[in-house]
Enzyme design. Sequence first.
Site, PDB file in Angstrom:
ATOM      1  CG  HIS A 157       6.523 -19.072 -40.138  1.00 32.70           C
ATOM      2  ND1 HIS A 157       6.668 -19.752 -41.321  1.00 32.70           N
ATOM      3  CD2 HIS A 157       6.396 -17.773 -40.489  1.00 32.70           C
ATOM      4  CE1 HIS A 157       6.633 -18.905 -42.333  1.00 32.70           C
ATOM      5  NE2 HIS A 157       6.465 -17.694 -41.856  1.00 32.70           N
ATOM      6  CG  ASP A 187       6.446 -23.142 -41.660  1.00 28.66           C
ATOM      7  OD1 ASP A 187       5.778 -22.982 -40.622  1.00 28.66           O
ATOM      8  OD2 ASP A 187       7.058 -22.218 -42.220  1.00 28.66           O
ATOM      9  CB  SER A 261       4.769 -15.867 -44.181  1.00 26.71           C
ATOM     10  OG  SER A 261       5.242 -17.163 -43.985  1.00 26.71           O
TER      11      SER A 261
END
Length: 523
Positions: A157, A187, A261
Amino acid sequence: MQKAVSSTFSRWAFGSALTVGTLSAAGYFLNSVDSLTAQTSPPAVTASPHAKENLTHANALSQAFRASSNRVLPAVVSIQNVVQPKLVQREIPRRSPRQVPPGMQRPGMEELDPLLKRFFGDMPDLEDMQPQQPGGRESSGSGVIIDSSGIILTNNHVVAGGGKLRVKMHDGREFDVVDVKTDPSTDLAVIKIKSSVPLPYAVLGDSDQMMIGDWVLALGQPFGLQDTVTAGIISAKGRDIGITRHNEFLQTDAAINPGNSGGPLVNLQGEVVGINTAISSSSGGFQGIGFAVPVNVAKWVSTQLLKDGAVHRGYLGVGIQPVDQALAEQLGLSTSQGALITDVQPDSPAAAAGMMPQDVVVEFAGQPVHSPRQLQAVVGRAPLGTKQPLVVLRDGKKVTLQVSVREQPKGYGEVAKQDEPEAKPSESSSFDELGLNVSPLTPAVAKQLGVKVEQGVVVTDVEQGSVAAQAGLDEGDVITQVGRTPVNNVEEFRAAVKTADLSKGVMLLVKGAEGSRFVVLKK
């Protein structure tokens, strides 16, 4: 000397209008203060052996944090993802920050899932959301170099959206990304940059060796703050939080926020043990619960992405669900661990191995299986084309089967959209004791519901607070089995539930568009 001191004191403390008598008093005051200070000064502190030992341990931990951070930080990068706007509809005047209403400085966060918010970088100001902004929309995340040639591990992402990707390193150098390979199911993503000299890289550890309570550090760029390090522990392992198809996250209380992230979670040896991916938050910021993909999963995924550009997973071809206490009682089990088989697809590895609905898988390839998630993980990473032993509990007895692992077909598990016109069930029959109404299953209704079954009854209504509602039944569910008895129509369903003892519970096999599950009706 006494006079000189007194005169100096008088100039700054009492001004120039002091008399001789006052000056004498001031000298007395100074002597008194010196005497009082001498009497009230704390004695020299001598640490006890126990205190010294505690301080030694604290300093040792601090040095471990420092050494681990220094080892990994040079390999941690910031990733900017600039997505160009596709269409400029109209000119919108830019506003200064002073014109932005209070509470609107970080729009959009309240629109995200309040439970699980990913780290898409610092949220843009309101004026930065305008489509005509030069350069397009920009988001940022983190990554970690895992090979000196410029291979970087991060989240899918972080790099998704088709934008221009640029990497900024710890030492300030910047590079354009030349290759991107992703695996949305976990992911994870692998990106590549080119450098004329070898780049610093982090060592990948063994996430299986991490235990609850172990210290970890989270490194990354939260809110654009480069090279941030926070400390915490492993709070849990094997978390299934429902944000990806393949869930087996490490949970940590190391502070992670938007922008972290894709950054590494490392142990005190300076080895990467996870890739930070999500947080549980009602505010959009850190609230003590973060999640990271275990590095052993990341190693397996990245190796395949670098080799083939895609991930090849094994599969069984079964529907699975957890075993709760009610189901364990119905199945005659003494434990609620394992993965309950709800259905077996034809022409699948499971069908060829002889697996059956109501089997409970407790072991695969010599590894204990405690949950459906764990079964999915060990089967997915099993070598393709190999035959593996699988142990199930069937009618309370252990049965060992041999299953040939095949590659999961493309699109496996995806629910097809139904565009057919709505088909209405036939007239319903009421079962007041259960608190539900059912009707016959017709081919048109089955197609409309997206279920691949030819017999059973459709639930058309569920009374609130009833036995059926408490079991989780809902309108549109298709009941195909009561206990171990298949039901083809309403009459067979009525006969089967008539003989059931609701005080002991009766197990139903229920099918829907997303698969099959067992439920227990019990008063």
